[in-house]
Design a protein around this motif. Structure first.
Motif, mmCIF file in Angstrom:
data_model
loop_
_atom_site.group_PDB
_atom_site.id
_atom_site.type_symbol
_atom_site.label_atom_id
_atom_site.label_comp_id
_atom_site.label_asym_id
_atom_site.label_seq_id
_atom_site.Cartn_x
_atom_site.Cartn_y
_atom_site.Cartn_z
ATOM 1 N N CYS A 79 0.833 -1.214 0.000
ATOM 2 C CA CYS A 79 0.000 0.000 0.000
ATOM 3 C C CYS A 79 0.859 1.252 0.000
ATOM 4 C CB CYS A 79 -0.930 -0.003 1.205
ATOM 5 S SG CYS A 79 -0.079 -0.360 2.752
ATOM 6 N N GLY A 98 2.997 -0.985 10.766
ATOM 7 C CA GLY A 98 3.103 -1.039 9.310
ATOM 8 C C GLY A 98 1.786 -0.846 8.606
ATOM 9 N N CYS A 99 0.986 0.088 9.113
ATOM 10 C CA CYS A 99 -0.247 0.473 8.418
ATOM 11 C C CYS A 99 -0.229 1.986 8.288
ATOM 12 C CB CYS A 99 -1.483 0.007 9.167
ATOM 13 S SG CYS A 99 -3.044 0.607 8.421
ATOM 14 N N CYS A 133 -1.002 -7.410 5.558
ATOM 15 C CA CYS A 133 -1.132 -6.549 6.740
ATOM 16 C C CYS A 133 -2.153 -7.125 7.709
ATOM 17 C CB CYS A 133 -1.497 -5.116 6.347
ATOM 18 S SG CYS A 133 -3.222 -4.867 5.939
ATOM 19 N N LYS A 168 -5.775 4.234 10.989
ATOM 20 C CA LYS A 168 -6.490 3.450 9.972
ATOM 21 C C LYS A 168 -6.649 1.998 10.427
ATOM 22 C CE LYS A 168 -6.573 1.739 5.269
ATOM 23 N NZ LYS A 168 -6.214 1.873 3.866
#
Ligand code: F3S
Length: 404
Positions: free
Chosen positions: A119, A295-296, A353, A372
């Motif tokens: 992403c 890791g988002c 993810c 998020k």
């Protein structure tokens, strides 16, 4: 909608069935949005890659496009898949799921799509420049590309992004038109912003205010002293999630902000609002959580280096996923970060993810620094969420008492 002769030929089926289907999708979309024509794109990013989201119907569609001779005509990459493609067993993914996920990836590969599943394509080689027309699907990446890079993209759906890849075009409406990129409201930030979770909370506050105003979606943000790549990716993800926003301007930070005067209608954002937003995303205590993830959006190499530094010589006491794109993981391998991180018991979850992997029911509470991830982990996976600053997320994985 006006089509040039090559586009008409595609629509007539002269360049194969898949190209024809792709052109039909674009013409239908352009007609809905009153686009006058199609615009050539130089980059595509396709979402809807996890088999958990696609299911059999999605896999059937992809297979049909691939067997119809579909080939990407421009640089095209993928959003995260439902598993680490090389190391799915370590994440507890079922073999049956892995088989289906691999069929999805193989179908994309046969269409000449680069199967880099991330992403944050702008960290791994799919990097449009200012003014470039692109067709991306991942909402956080679209917001980042429009706002921080100054590229032009609507938020595509999975099929329309694939259609753009197979034709090299997208309908000219929305973010592709200069007149639609003007800021509509000013937000004056009177709060300290340091960490990703601060920027995520700001994105939530601004996004929710925008949602309550009809026809207003492009904010001009003032008062942000400085922002790193990482904090801007966090803000982009949160703003897109809570506000459905595809573009923001940030004074002295984003490239188009200087072209505009701040709109006169203005809203102040206080420190107290950010504190409340963080509290709304925090449902429980980190010490009771059973899942930790960073890791988002997908981590940068700088963030991975920091995780390695914090985990050096420590052992994690909870399931801890480090999610990133494969090329970034390969840099981490080379730098020795992977060895340090894996020695602690933490796991890399490259290509995937904590939201798109099929893990509903496996965990009850997630610790993250991502606004998020809080939204989707609670909505899609029904986890409790605990929002913390980046370093504190790592400490939560180690166990606070072992952290210092
Ligand atoms: Fe990326 Fe997954 Fe977050 S796709 S933005 S890490 S929900």
């Amino acid at each position: 909608m006006k089509l040039i002769s090559e586009e008409k030929a595609m629509l007539a089926g002269e360049q194969g069935k898949a190209t024809q289907k792709a052109m039909e999708i674009l013409v239908a979309l352009g007609t809905i949005y009153d686009a006058e024509c199609l615009v050539p794109v130089t980059s595509v990013q396709i979402a809807g890659v996890s088999y958990d989201n696609l299911g059999e119907a999605g896999l059937y569609f992809l297979t049909e496009m691939e067997q119809g001779g579909g080939k990407a005509r421009v640089l095209t990459t993928l959003n995260p898949a439902g598993m680490d493609i090389e190391n799915w067993q370590a994440l507890g993914i079922e073999a049956e799921f892995a088989e289906k996920q691999n069929l999805v990836i193989e179908a994309f590969a046969r269409m000449n799509v680069i199967t880099n599943c991330t992403c944050t394509p702008y960290l791994t080689g799919n990097v449009p420049h200012f003014g470039e027309h692109i067709a991306w699907a991942e909402s956080s990446a679209v917001c980042y590309a429009n706002s921080v890079l100054g590229a032009r993209s609507n938020r595509e759906g999975g099929p329309s992004a694939l259609a753009a890849a197979l034709t090299g075009r997208t309908p000219a409406y929305g973010m592709h038109l200069e007149e639609n990129r003007k800021p509509q409201i000013t937000f004056e930030v009177g709060a300290d912003l340091n960490e990703n979770d601060d920027f995520g909370a700001l994105g939530k506050v601004v996004g929710e205010k925008l949602q309550s105003m009809e026809g207003v979606s492009i904010p001009y943000v003032q008062g942000v002293g400085g922002a790193t790549l990482e904090s801007l990716k966090s803000f982009s993800a949160s703003l897109a999630t809570y506000g459905g926003t595809a573009l923001f301007h940030m004074e002295d930070i984003t490239p188009e902000a200087g072209q505009f005067k701040p709109p006169e209608n203005s809203i102040e954002i206080s420190q107290g609002e950010l504190i409340s937003a963080k509290a709304e995303m925090t449902d429980g205590d980190a010490s009771n959580a059973d899942f930790v993830s960073l890791g988002c959006p997908h981590l940068s190499i700088k963030e991975i280096a920091r995780i390695a530094e914090l985990l050096e010589g420590k052992q994690v006491v909870k399931e801890f996923w480090i999610t990133t794109g494969r090329p970034t993981k390969q840099i981490a391998d080379r730098m020795g970060y992977t060895e340090t991180i894996e020695a602690s018991g933490a796991k890399f979850a490259a290509d995937t993810c904590c939201v798109v992997a099929p893990i509903k029911g496996r965990f009850t509470a997630l610790v993250t620094d991502s606004a998020k991830a809080c939204y989707y982990a609670s909505g899609k996976n029904q986890f409790q969420t605990i929002l913390k600053p980046f370093d504190d997320v790592v400490y939560a994985a180690i166990g606070e008492e072992n952290a210092k």
